[in-house]
Scaffold this active site. Structure first.
Site, PDB file in Angstrom:
ATOM      1  CG  ASP A   1     -32.073 144.070  41.431  1.00  0.00           C
ATOM      2  OD1 ASP A   1     -32.141 142.832  41.625  1.00  0.00           O
ATOM      3  OD2 ASP A   1     -32.657 144.900  42.159  1.00  0.00           O
TER       4      ASP A   1
ATOM      5  NE  ARG B   1     -34.090 144.789  38.451  1.00  0.00           N
ATOM      6  CZ  ARG B   1     -34.542 146.017  38.719  1.00  0.00           C
ATOM      7  NH1 ARG B   1     -34.403 146.984  37.831  1.00  0.00           N
ATOM      8  NH2 ARG B   1     -35.132 146.283  39.868  1.00  0.00           N
TER       9      ARG B   1
END
Ligand code: S3P
Length: 458
Positions: A341, A415
């Site tokens: 991530d 993100r």
């Protein structure tokens, strides 16, 4: 697949259409202070799901109260568990026991959350109930076949699905779940966890073999709740996980540590904004999550763990981070599962490094909340950074600076939004994102947290 087609429109649950909020970050003074980022998202989902599969009361502290996790709260309620908020981050779950879910009276709507949706699909596969799973436009685009394959082998049935085995999906759990030995075809903790959660209600041993080890929070938490789980090395980077089915799970308190994937944003911001000096407290240091810390350290970052400790089966530490001169590195594909991530924000750090950074083996990034490989390259490109995608590799030419000035398309991806704002804090011209709304899925309060450290965001 022989299931009935499910058309998207009538299944659509209420996704309130909130107007997108553009936000701009610009260079200002140094970032200073101490910050505790919100609780770990992976652990928060798992604590709620395992709590719901336990007979008795599970007490959770430090739960991430972001949109993604609140969807899992709602799903556990609809499946029959009693989930109560007792204070900020403090929750109790009165579970129904393994295989004890009730048929949910309405669609389980996971919003933007792939983790919540896929883990709960596994858990539902082991209960004799029928449930409909749905999500927002981003989640409806994401592949679900990777979860359906193993759970169908274990006795679950797909009653209806949208084209390409995507959401919305109506799933019937198995009446008599069958234990399986499953080798995951993709390195995915979500797939592994779904199989283990379904395996809880199967007699005998359910075994998952993964060629590359992925985050092991499910295994750790299952053991914490009293299940018998054996983890053995398998091949050079892999693991074999053996779960004994039909355990009596017993409630155990869960103290959720701060999320290293969220800590990544103030961490990289401090490294690239001159004069910064931050302490990030209580950050989980599970080695299957800290690939970014290792990579940044190789790049020359000053990241020092101070108080290292252990709680509820997981390790954590405080980290002191100071502005650093970074250099480009090569990040091996084998490290990808431990920092999957974190590539968008690593790419931002790489732009501010001197020299080329090559990030290898990023195929899985294409199926995250957005096509994160393409979107990360675009993020850098619109801000004047030289970047290239070569197969599954991302290559960033670091020049120790970034021109900035771009408008970044965030594609419903939290993100990307936070990475772009971090870039704006150190670029020559401000960086604007098209929509800050999705940041709340994983890091509620991000804008205020960064402003309190001295960031110019608004
Ligand atoms: C997660 C696993 C990862 C990660 C996601 C959280 C989890 O997804 O990207 O944010 O909690 O199991 P994959 O399992 O698809 O790699």
């Amino acid at each position: 697949m022989s299931s009935a087609p499910m058309s998207s429109a009538p299944m659509s649950s209420a996704h309130p259409s909130v107007a997108p909020t553009a936000v701009t970050a610009r260079a200002g003074g140094p970032l200073r202070g101490t910050v505790r980022v919100p609780g770990d998202k992976s652990i928060s989902h798992r604590a709620l799901i395992l709590g719901a599969l336990t007979v008795g009361r599970t007490v959770i502290t430090g739960l991430l109260e972001g949109d993604d996790v609140l969807r899992t709260v709602q799903a556990m309620r609809l499946l029959g568990a009693t989930v109560t908020r007792t204070g900020p981050g403090a929750w109790t779950v009165e579970g129904v026991g393994v295989g004890g879910f009730a048929a949910p009276p309405e669609t389980l709507d996971f919003g933007n959350s792939g983790t919540g949706c896929r883990l709960v699909m596994g858990a539902v596969a082991g209960s004799p109930v029928t449930a409909t799973f749905d999500g927002d436009a981003s989640l409806r685009r994401r592949p679900m076949r990777r979860i359906l394959d193993p759970i169908l082998r274990m006795g679950a049935e797909v009653l209806a699905a949208a084209e390409g085995d995507r959401l919305p999906i109506r799933l019937a759990g198995a009446r008599d779940p069958i234990p399986t030995l499953y080798e995951t075809p993709v390195p995915s903790a979500q797939v592994k966890s779904a199989v283990l959660l379904a395996g809880l209600s199967a007699p005998g041993e359910t075994i998952v073999v993964e060629r590359e080890a992925t985050r092991d929070h499910t295994e750790r938490m299952l053991a914490h709740f009293g299940a018998s789980v054996r983890v053995e090395p398998d091949g050079p980077h892999g693991r074999r996980i053996t779960l004994t089915g039909q355990p009596e799970l017993s409630p155990a308190p869960v103290a959720v540590p701060a999320d290293p994937s969220s800590a990544a944003f103030p961490l990289v911001a401090a490294l690239i904004v001159p004069g910064s000096d931050l302490v990030l407290s209580g950050v989980m240091t599970n080695p299957l999550r800290t690939g970014l810390f290792a990579t940044l350290t190789e790049m020359g970052a000053s990241i020092e763990p101070v108080a290292v400790r252990r709680d509820g089966g997981e390790e954590m530490a405080d980290f002191r981070v100071e502005f650093s001169t970074l250099r480009g590195v090569e990040v091996p594909a084998a490290r990808a599962p431990a920092m999957i991530d974190e590539y968008p924000v690593l790419a931002v750090a790489a732009a501010f490094a001197e020299g080329r950074t090559v990030m290898r083996g990023l195929k899985e990034l294409r199926v995250k909340e957005s096509d994160r490989l393409a979107a990360t390259a675009d993020l850098l490109r619109v801000n004047g950074v030289a970047v290239e995608i070569d197969g599954d590799d991302l290559i960033v030419e670091g020049r120790g600076r970034a021109p900035g000035g771009g408008l970044v398309a965030t594609h419903m991806d939290h993100r990307l939004a936070m990475s772009a704002l971090v870039m704006g804090l150190a670029s020559e011209k401000p960086v604007t994102i098209d929509d800050a709304g999705f940041i709340a899925t994983s890091f509620p309060g991000f804008l205020d947290t960064m402003k309190n450290l001295g960031a110019e965001i608004g």
